[in-house]
Design a protein around this motif. Structure first.
Motif, PDB file in Angstrom:
ATOM      1  N   VAL A  64      -1.434  96.278  -2.204  1.00 53.11           N
ATOM      2  CA  VAL A  64      -1.016  96.813  -3.508  1.00 53.11           C
ATOM      3  C   VAL A  64      -0.113  95.814  -4.236  1.00 53.11           C
ATOM      4  O   VAL A  64      -0.126  95.733  -5.473  1.00 53.11           O
ATOM      5  CB  VAL A  64      -0.336  98.189  -3.349  1.00 53.11           C
ATOM      6  N   GLU A  87       4.882 102.956  -9.115  1.00 50.28           N
ATOM      7  CA  GLU A  87       3.919 103.109  -8.024  1.00 50.28           C
ATOM      8  C   GLU A  87       4.542 103.788  -6.816  1.00 50.28           C
ATOM      9  O   GLU A  87       5.697 103.541  -6.472  1.00 50.28           O
ATOM     10  CB  GLU A  87       3.373 101.730  -7.627  1.00 50.28           C
ATOM     11  N   SER A 146       3.233 104.975  -2.777  1.00 52.20           N
ATOM     12  CA  SER A 146       2.145 104.876  -1.803  1.00 52.20           C
ATOM     13  C   SER A 146       2.251 105.954  -0.731  1.00 52.20           C
ATOM     14  O   SER A 146       3.333 106.434  -0.402  1.00 52.20           O
ATOM     15  CB  SER A 146       2.157 103.499  -1.137  1.00 52.20           C
ATOM     16  N   HIS A 170      -2.701 104.534  -3.047  1.00 56.66           N
ATOM     17  CA  HIS A 170      -1.569 104.149  -3.882  1.00 56.66           C
ATOM     18  C   HIS A 170      -1.700 104.792  -5.259  1.00 56.66           C
ATOM     19  O   HIS A 170      -2.723 104.647  -5.924  1.00 56.66           O
ATOM     20  CB  HIS A 170      -1.499 102.629  -4.020  1.00 56.66           C
ATOM     21  N   SER A 227       5.548 110.238  -0.903  1.00 58.21           N
ATOM     22  CA  SER A 227       6.278 109.149  -0.249  1.00 58.21           C
ATOM     23  C   SER A 227       7.308 109.647   0.756  1.00 58.21           C
ATOM     24  O   SER A 227       7.986 108.848   1.399  1.00 58.21           O
ATOM     25  CB  SER A 227       6.983 108.289  -1.307  1.00 58.21           C
ATOM     26  N   TRP A 248       9.524 104.962  -4.512  1.00 63.94           N
ATOM     27  CA  TRP A 248       8.612 104.372  -5.487  1.00 63.94           C
ATOM     28  C   TRP A 248       9.085 102.964  -5.807  1.00 63.94           C
ATOM     29  O   TRP A 248      10.217 102.583  -5.497  1.00 63.94           O
ATOM     30  CB  TRP A 248       8.551 105.199  -6.776  1.00 63.94           C
TER      31      TRP A 248
END
Length: 245
Positions: free
Chosen positions: A89, A111, A113, A122, A167, A182
């Motif tokens: 990513v 973002e 994941s 992701h 997450s 994040w």
């Protein structure tokens, strides 16, 4: 007996938080039950604070039609360990940044994941200017990119809460290769609240939206602060949609 009022203006959404503090002379303020600061309670508070921060960041920097994409893996390309997913990513974001620079666009992203107990994937909210987000498909050779788009409300609190949720396991795992709820690009605007000290007699139990806004009833709370026991209020208002928009 003044109280503190914090106001965040985040895109189409405005949030207001009102509370008493020892610094504002709380003598005479009626108190509710003061709760014990257990580790579980503190964990919940920290997670809620993270969600609040992320929601304000999303609402400030992203809007209608901005892409919300999910990078997935084909079964044969599933990374053997989390470190590989982190590297994948990271390379994707670098490639998108270079593509944007080549086309005179600025790349913005948030973002989060997920890889604990599930096939890695992701989630990203992005802004790539006027570029068609489908050009990103060629930059992700590991599987598919699912494309969705933000609505026109300007309120992305549910998406922020989802990012925090996915997450959670990796964030709490001491062996995780990336213990972050994040990641975000450095060019995002970070909203700061306007802080005011207000006379106590102006406290209203029913929040009132300012002109051109509507109260988000599902994002209002009136009661007592969990830890201080003093009166606490939070409410959110959203800019009313203009039919011409």
């Amino acid at each position: 007996m003044p109280y503190i009022k914090k106001t965040w203006r985040t895109g189409r959404v405005e949030e207001v938080e009102k509370f008493f503090s020892r610094r504002t002379h709380t003598q005479g303020a009626a108190r509710g039950p003061k709760k014990e600061k257990t580790s579980e309670a503190m964990m919940a508070i920290n997670e809620k604070n993270a969600e609040n921060k992320l929601r304000r960041l999303m609402n400030t920097n992203f809007g209608h039609r901005d892409p919300y994409i999910t990078l997935t893996y084909a079964r044969k390309n599933e990374p053997p360990e989390p470190e590989a997913a982190v590297a994948n990513v990271k390379k994707f974001k670098n490639d998108v940044r270079r593509l944007c620079k080549k086309n005179g666009a600025e790349f913005k992203f948030i973002e989060s994941s997920e890889w604990k107990g599930v096939r890695p994937h992701h989630h990203m909210v992005i802004n790539i200017g006027n570029m068609d987000d489908r050009v990103l498909d060629d930059l992700w050779p590991h599987g598919r990119i699912k494309h969705q788009y933000l609505d026109d409300t300007g309120q992305y609190g549910e998406l922020a809460a989802y990012f925090i949720k996915v997450s959670r396991k990796a964030f709490r795992d001491p062996e995780s290769p990336c213990r972050k709820r994040w990641t975000a690009s450095r060019n995002l605007v970070k909203p700061e609240p306007k802080v005011e000290i207000i006379r106590a007699d102006s406290w209203k139990k029913e929040p009132k939206a300012r002109q051109g806004f509507i109260i988000e009833k599902d994002r209002c709370f009136e009661g007592y602060h969990d830890f201080t026991g003093y009166p606490y209020q939070f409410y959110s208002m959203r800019k009313a949609c203009n039919k011409k928009e």
